[in-house]
Design a protein around this motif. Structure first.
Motif, PDB file in Angstrom:
ATOM      1  N   ALA A 249       0.974  -1.358   0.060  1.00 57.25           N
ATOM      2  CA  ALA A 249      -0.063   0.137   0.216  1.00 57.25           C
ATOM      3  C   ALA A 249       0.676   1.349  -0.070  1.00 57.25           C
ATOM      4  CB  ALA A 249      -0.844   0.035   1.288  1.00 57.25           C
ATOM      5  N   ARG A 250       0.567   1.890  -0.861  1.00 58.42           N
ATOM      6  CA  ARG A 250       1.288   3.395  -1.182  1.00 58.42           C
ATOM      7  C   ARG A 250       1.188   4.629  -0.039  1.00 58.42           C
ATOM      8  NH1 ARG A 250       3.642   4.351  -5.499  1.00 58.42           N
ATOM      9  NH2 ARG A 250       2.263   2.925  -6.771  1.00 58.42           N
ATOM     10  N   ALA A 251       2.395   4.874   0.773  1.00 57.71           N
ATOM     11  CA  ALA A 251       2.092   6.101   1.612  1.00 57.71           C
ATOM     12  C   ALA A 251       2.352   7.143   0.807  1.00 57.71           C
ATOM     13  CB  ALA A 251       3.064   5.911   2.859  1.00 57.71           C
ATOM     14  N   LEU A 252       1.573   8.227   0.960  1.00 54.82           N
ATOM     15  CA  LEU A 252       1.299   9.503   0.379  1.00 54.82           C
ATOM     16  C   LEU A 252       1.756  10.652   1.138  1.00 54.82           C
ATOM     17  CD1 LEU A 252      -1.839   9.172  -1.601  1.00 54.82           C
ATOM     18  CD2 LEU A 252       0.455   8.700  -2.318  1.00 54.82           C
ATOM     19  N   PRO A 253       2.819  11.389   0.848  1.00 54.99           N
ATOM     20  CA  PRO A 253       2.809  12.581   1.571  1.00 54.99           C
ATOM     21  C   PRO A 253       1.918  13.628   1.630  1.00 54.99           C
ATOM     22  CG  PRO A 253       3.732  13.083  -0.693  1.00 54.99           C
ATOM     23  CD  PRO A 253       3.420  11.510  -0.430  1.00 54.99           C
ATOM     24  N   ALA A 254       1.748  14.281   2.901  1.00 53.47           N
ATOM     25  CA  ALA A 254       0.587  15.262   3.132  1.00 53.47           C
ATOM     26  C   ALA A 254       0.920  16.357   2.194  1.00 53.47           C
ATOM     27  CB  ALA A 254       0.763  15.913   4.510  1.00 53.47           C
ATOM     28  N   ARG A 255      -0.318  16.905   1.698  1.00 54.17           N
ATOM     29  CA  ARG A 255      -0.126  17.962   0.424  1.00 54.17           C
ATOM     30  C   ARG A 255      -1.499  18.660   0.490  1.00 54.17           C
ATOM     31  NH1 ARG A 255      -2.163  13.599  -1.815  1.00 54.17           N
ATOM     32  NH2 ARG A 255      -3.340  13.739  -3.532  1.00 54.17           N
ATOM     33  N   ARG A 256      -1.245  19.942   0.114  1.00 55.92           N
ATOM     34  CA  ARG A 256      -2.603  20.659  -0.363  1.00 55.92           C
ATOM     35  C   ARG A 256      -2.928  20.594  -1.697  1.00 55.92           C
ATOM     36  NH1 ARG A 256      -4.050  24.225   3.609  1.00 55.92           N
ATOM     37  NH2 ARG A 256      -5.067  25.313   2.066  1.00 55.92           N
ATOM     38  N   LEU A 257      -4.055  20.436  -2.153  1.00 53.97           N
ATOM     39  CA  LEU A 257      -4.610  20.076  -3.531  1.00 53.97           C
ATOM     40  C   LEU A 257      -5.148  21.435  -4.040  1.00 53.97           C
ATOM     41  CD1 LEU A 257      -4.981  17.790  -5.220  1.00 53.97           C
ATOM     42  CD2 LEU A 257      -7.129  17.407  -4.713  1.00 53.97           C
ATOM     43  N   PRO A 258      -4.550  21.935  -5.221  1.00 55.86           N
ATOM     44  CA  PRO A 258      -4.860  23.248  -5.682  1.00 55.86           C
ATOM     45  C   PRO A 258      -6.231  23.130  -6.415  1.00 55.86           C
ATOM     46  CG  PRO A 258      -3.020  22.583  -6.905  1.00 55.86           C
ATOM     47  CD  PRO A 258      -3.274  21.505  -5.873  1.00 55.86           C
ATOM     48  N   VAL A 259      -6.847  24.044  -6.576  1.00 49.86           N
ATOM     49  CA  VAL A 259      -8.039  24.231  -7.594  1.00 49.86           C
ATOM     50  C   VAL A 259      -7.699  24.331  -8.859  1.00 49.86           C
ATOM     51  CG1 VAL A 259      -9.962  25.661  -8.265  1.00 49.86           C
ATOM     52  CG2 VAL A 259      -9.487  25.432  -5.817  1.00 49.86           C
TER      53      VAL A 259
END
Length: 371
Positions: free
Chosen positions: A52-62
């Motif tokens: 299972a892939r661990a993803l870094p925390a991030r902000r998702l732009p519009v």
């Protein structure tokens, strides 16, 4: 076809809230239990589970690749109460009443803006709303679309569930009949399916099924597919085409985007929200894997041509993609349109250019397959 324009920003904002008129919504309920997780899927073998892939925390732009109107929707917060699951039948009834009350005051303005007429009646003993565009193209005068509204099989009773039919009538140029089917908590499965079949059976006795199609989004998309499964099983005539939008076809919550788009979708948000409770409420103790509850488990052989619609941020994008691929594997002519940046059923938002584009595309597809 024309697109809908609403005069001032406040009215536009109000109308945008009708995106869920015919689809799943996330209204607020004051008294609710903490969110419960849906029934777990079959565990993966250890080597795959560890992958299972661990993803870094991030902000998702519009994204700037969509219309300004859609950008404002994408930038919106999670709906209040998205993870509030009613504690009992009274709580679900209250939630149902809230869903209708949020929509009904805005329906007169929506009808006027879309230039459609809505008439209440009964077909096969079931309450329905017939939606007719102000200008009905000559080629569509003998054609008819059956609409099945969304709302997790539990929300949007009465005319509050007919908004998607109004959009289809306005942008597609068809007369639409929207079914006000019975819903939980008082009428769980198979009540909605029985009501839909009663209407379809009556319409087939009055109209040429080669001139009729069935459409609906979210729960309405799942019900569209279940209706064809049931009609085929009863040897009833099938519609000439279907248009399941972001269909809720798997009550067990399988599919990649049920995880990949969790907390990216700003409509349903995640499977741990109220939608998981709606699945249990609708199934009412039945195995949710049954094909008439989860149509993805059914046999699609012999299905009519289909067009499916979703968005890149839709929690149910995988439900839509899996359905499209299964239809294609069954030899069914099926098309898939996926809109940039959209969360669940946001293609049903009045006043957004992508909404006109979606329904015009669906209308063209249906026109190609209806006699």
């Amino acid at each position: 076809m024309r697109s809908l324009t609403i005069g001032n920003p406040r009215r536009m904002a109000l109308h945008r809230r009708l995106v869920l008129t015919a689809a799943l919504a996330a209204p607020t309920l004051a008294r609710a239990e903490p969110a419960q997780a849906p029934r777990p899927a079959t565990p993966l073998p250890a080597p795959l589970a560890e992958a299972a892939r661990a993803l870094p925390a991030r902000r998702l732009p519009v994204p700037d690749t969509v219309s300004p109107a859609l950008q404002r929707l994408i930038a919106g917060p999670y709906p209040p109460g998205w993870n509030a699951i009613p504690a009992d039948a009274a709580g679900w009834r209250a939630l149902q009443a809230v869903s209708a009350a949020a929509v009904e005051p805005h329906l007169p303005a929506l009808r006027a803006a879309l230039r459609v007429q809505v008439e209440r009646s009964r077909i096969g003993g079931v309450p329905v709303f017939t939606v007719t565009p102000e200008t009905l193209p000559p080629e569509n005068r003998d054609r008819l679309l059956l609409h099945l509204h969304g709302g997790g099989y539990v929300l949007f009773p009465g005319e509050s569930g007919a908004g998607e039919a109004m959009l289809m009538a306005a942008h597609g140029g068809f007369r639409c009949i929207s079914v006000d089917y019975r819903m939980p908590p008082d009428h769980p499965f198979p009540a909605a399916l029985e009501d839909t079949l009663a209407v379809w059976r009556t319409l087939c006795a009055q109209h040429d099924p080669r001139r009729m199609a069935i459409f609906g989004s979210s729960a309405g998309g799942g019900l569209t597919l279940a209706t064809v499964l049931r009609a085929r099983g009863e040897r009833l005539p099938l519609p000439a085409a279907i248009a399941p939008g972001t269909p809720w076809v798997d009550l067990l919550g399988a599919g990649d985007t049920r995880q990949a788009n969790a907390y990216v979708d700003n409509v349903l948000v995640a499977d741990t929200g109220w939608v998981s409770g709606a699945a249990r409420l609708y199934a009412a103790g039945r195995d949710p894997a049954e094909p008439l509850l989860s149509p993805i488990n059914g046999d699609f052989a012999g299905f009519p041509p289909a067009i499916l619609t979703s968005g890149t941020r839709d929690l149910l994008l995988s439900d839509t993609v899996r359905t499209h691929r299964k239809l294609r594997r069954a030899g069914v002519a099926a098309e898939l349109q996926v809109f940039e940046g959209q969360s669940h059923a946001q293609f049903i938002t009045p006043g957004v250019p992508e909404t006109a584009e979606a329904f015009e595309e669906i209308g063209r597809f249906l026109a190609q397959h209806l006699l």
